[in-house]
Write a protein that holds these residues in place. Sequence first.
Motif, PDB file in Angstrom:
ATOM      1  N   ASP A  35       0.816  -1.217   0.000  1.00 35.74           N
ATOM      2  CA  ASP A  35       0.000   0.000   0.000  1.00 35.74           C
ATOM      3  C   ASP A  35       0.849   1.266   0.000  1.00 35.74           C
ATOM      4  O   ASP A  35       0.318   2.381   0.025  1.00 35.74           O
ATOM      5  CB  ASP A  35      -0.922   0.012   1.227  1.00 35.74           C
ATOM      6  N   GLY A  36       2.179   1.098  -0.006  1.00 42.52           N
ATOM      7  CA  GLY A  36       3.080   2.251  -0.029  1.00 42.52           C
ATOM      8  C   GLY A  36       3.347   2.840   1.341  1.00 42.52           C
ATOM      9  O   GLY A  36       3.908   3.929   1.444  1.00 42.52           O
ATOM     10  N   GLU A  37       2.977   2.113   2.401  1.00 43.23           N
ATOM     11  CA  GLU A  37       3.210   2.585   3.763  1.00 43.23           C
ATOM     12  C   GLU A  37       4.573   2.105   4.243  1.00 43.23           C
ATOM     13  O   GLU A  37       4.967   0.965   3.979  1.00 43.23           O
ATOM     14  CB  GLU A  37       2.120   2.047   4.694  1.00 43.23           C
ATOM     15  N   LEU A  65      11.633  -2.540  -1.134  1.00 38.63           N
ATOM     16  CA  LEU A  65      12.650  -1.503  -0.984  1.00 38.63           C
ATOM     17  C   LEU A  65      12.491  -0.493  -2.111  1.00 38.63           C
ATOM     18  O   LEU A  65      12.307  -0.870  -3.264  1.00 38.63           O
ATOM     19  CB  LEU A  65      14.045  -2.135  -1.029  1.00 38.63           C
ATOM     20  N   ASP A  66      12.567   0.764  -1.772  1.00 36.17           N
ATOM     21  CA  ASP A  66      12.396   1.824  -2.766  1.00 36.17           C
ATOM     22  C   ASP A  66      13.536   1.787  -3.787  1.00 36.17           C
ATOM     23  O   ASP A  66      14.703   1.943  -3.438  1.00 36.17           O
ATOM     24  CB  ASP A  66      12.352   3.175  -2.065  1.00 36.17           C
ATOM     25  N   HIS A  67      13.183   1.563  -5.056  1.00 34.77           N
ATOM     26  CA  HIS A  67      14.153   1.565  -6.151  1.00 34.77           C
ATOM     27  C   HIS A  67      14.079   2.861  -6.968  1.00 34.77           C
ATOM     28  O   HIS A  67      14.606   2.927  -8.075  1.00 34.77           O
ATOM     29  CB  HIS A  67      13.928   0.362  -7.063  1.00 34.77           C
ATOM     30  N   GLY A  68      13.439   3.875  -6.418  1.00 33.00           N
ATOM     31  CA  GLY A  68      13.361   5.177  -7.079  1.00 33.00           C
ATOM     32  C   GLY A  68      14.482   6.056  -6.578  1.00 33.00           C
ATOM     33  O   GLY A  68      14.389   6.646  -5.511  1.00 33.00           O
ATOM     34  N   TYR A  69      15.540   6.107  -7.326  1.00 35.99           N
ATOM     35  CA  TYR A  69      16.753   6.769  -6.858  1.00 35.99           C
ATOM     36  C   TYR A  69      16.749   8.281  -7.084  1.00 35.99           C
ATOM     37  O   TYR A  69      17.693   8.948  -6.709  1.00 35.99           O
ATOM     38  CB  TYR A  69      17.981   6.139  -7.533  1.00 35.99           C
ATOM     39  N   SER A  70      15.692   8.815  -7.665  1.00 34.79           N
ATOM     40  CA  SER A  70      15.685  10.255  -7.952  1.00 34.79           C
ATOM     41  C   SER A  70      14.647  11.007  -7.137  1.00 34.79           C
ATOM     42  O   SER A  70      14.262  12.115  -7.489  1.00 34.79           O
ATOM     43  CB  SER A  70      15.448  10.479  -9.448  1.00 34.79           C
ATOM     44  N   GLY A  71      14.188  10.432  -6.044  1.00 38.86           N
ATOM     45  CA  GLY A  71      13.189  11.089  -5.216  1.00 38.86           C
ATOM     46  C   GLY A  71      11.782  10.815  -5.724  1.00 38.86           C
ATOM     47  O   GLY A  71      11.583  10.007  -6.620  1.00 38.86           O
ATOM     48  N   GLY A  72      10.808  11.482  -5.145  1.00 43.55           N
ATOM     49  CA  GLY A  72       9.426  11.272  -5.535  1.00 43.55           C
ATOM     50  C   GLY A  72       8.829  10.062  -4.835  1.00 43.55           C
ATOM     51  O   GLY A  72       9.349   9.585  -3.825  1.00 43.55           O
ATOM     52  N   ASP A  73       7.733   9.550  -5.380  1.00 42.85           N
ATOM     53  CA  ASP A  73       7.067   8.394  -4.787  1.00 42.85           C
ATOM     54  C   ASP A  73       7.994   7.183  -4.796  1.00 42.85           C
ATOM     55  O   ASP A  73       8.766   6.996  -5.739  1.00 42.85           O
ATOM     56  CB  ASP A  73       5.788   8.052  -5.556  1.00 42.85           C
ATOM     57  N   PRO A  74       7.898   6.333  -3.756  1.00 42.65           N
ATOM     58  CA  PRO A  74       8.753   5.142  -3.740  1.00 42.65           C
ATOM     59  C   PRO A  74       8.402   4.200  -4.894  1.00 42.65           C
ATOM     60  O   PRO A  74       7.237   4.014  -5.229  1.00 42.65           O
ATOM     61  CB  PRO A  74       8.436   4.501  -2.386  1.00 42.65           C
ATOM     62  N   VAL A  75       9.417   3.641  -5.503  1.00 41.84           N
ATOM     63  CA  VAL A  75       9.250   2.696  -6.613  1.00 41.84           C
ATOM     64  C   VAL A  75       9.436   1.305  -6.018  1.00 41.84           C
ATOM     65  O   VAL A  75      10.551   0.898  -5.710  1.00 41.84           O
ATOM     66  CB  VAL A  75      10.274   2.980  -7.738  1.00 41.84           C
ATOM     67  N   ILE A  76       8.308   0.580  -5.841  1.00 39.05           N
ATOM     68  CA  ILE A  76       8.344  -0.651  -5.054  1.00 39.05           C
ATOM     69  C   ILE A  76       7.775  -1.871  -5.782  1.00 39.05           C
ATOM     70  O   ILE A  76       7.615  -2.927  -5.173  1.00 39.05           O
ATOM     71  CB  ILE A  76       7.619  -0.450  -3.706  1.00 39.05           C
ATOM     72  N   PHE A  77       7.492  -1.747  -7.076  1.00 39.10           N
ATOM     73  CA  PHE A  77       7.004  -2.868  -7.877  1.00 39.10           C
ATOM     74  C   PHE A  77       7.818  -2.958  -9.157  1.00 39.10           C
ATOM     75  O   PHE A  77       8.317  -1.952  -9.656  1.00 39.10           O
ATOM     76  CB  PHE A  77       5.526  -2.684  -8.245  1.00 39.10           C
ATOM     77  N   GLU A  78       7.918  -4.176  -9.702  1.00 36.13           N
ATOM     78  CA  GLU A  78       8.692  -4.372 -10.921  1.00 36.13           C
ATOM     79  C   GLU A  78       8.062  -5.453 -11.786  1.00 36.13           C
ATOM     80  O   GLU A  78       7.622  -6.482 -11.278  1.00 36.13           O
ATOM     81  CB  GLU A  78      10.113  -4.782 -10.561  1.00 36.13           C
ATOM     82  N   THR A  79       8.046  -5.199 -13.101  1.00 37.77           N
ATOM     83  CA  THR A  79       7.644  -6.207 -14.078  1.00 37.77           C
ATOM     84  C   THR A  79       8.870  -6.584 -14.897  1.00 37.77           C
ATOM     85  O   THR A  79       9.614  -5.711 -15.346  1.00 37.77           O
ATOM     86  CB  THR A  79       6.543  -5.679 -15.022  1.00 37.77           C
ATOM     87  N   MET A  80       9.058  -7.887 -15.067  1.00 41.94           N
ATOM     88  CA  MET A  80      10.125  -8.418 -15.905  1.00 41.94           C
ATOM     89  C   MET A  80       9.519  -9.457 -16.838  1.00 41.94           C
ATOM     90  O   MET A  80       8.525 -10.100 -16.499  1.00 41.94           O
ATOM     91  CB  MET A  80      11.209  -9.098 -15.064  1.00 41.94           C
TER      92      MET A  80
END
Length: 122
Positions: A10-12, A55-70
């Motif tokens: 949920d981004g918490e 774990l937040d993979h958004g290295y440039s700030g802003g909303d946390p990047v916590i999902f990935e599609t491969m």
Amino acid sequence: MFSTKWYNRDGEVIDTMAANRLLGDPDYKRVALTDITSADDPGIRHRVSTVWLGLDHGYSGGDPVIFETMVFRNGDTADEEWARRYSSEKEAREGHAEIVTVIAATVNHDRIEHLVSWPETS
């Protein structure tokens, strides 16, 4: 700036113990998993996998990047061209569906299977 904060789906913000518990739950980590099998050659398969990273993979700030599609071709080789990351589960589900649609439109497929878990290999 690199963030070491953990987030639930949920981004918490959550603590490391909660993150470790959730990381140990494959049903929690998995957002969507789809196999697209070629009609021309059943040995050719695209597996689209969308997961919660925590774990937040958004290295440039802003909303946390916590999902990935491969996308994995033939079940094991990651195709970096299709890698996508998202900040919300809604974005991740939409991105997963979009990638499935694009691949299905470009591959002569005979089966699209939405999986519950990553199949065991022998």
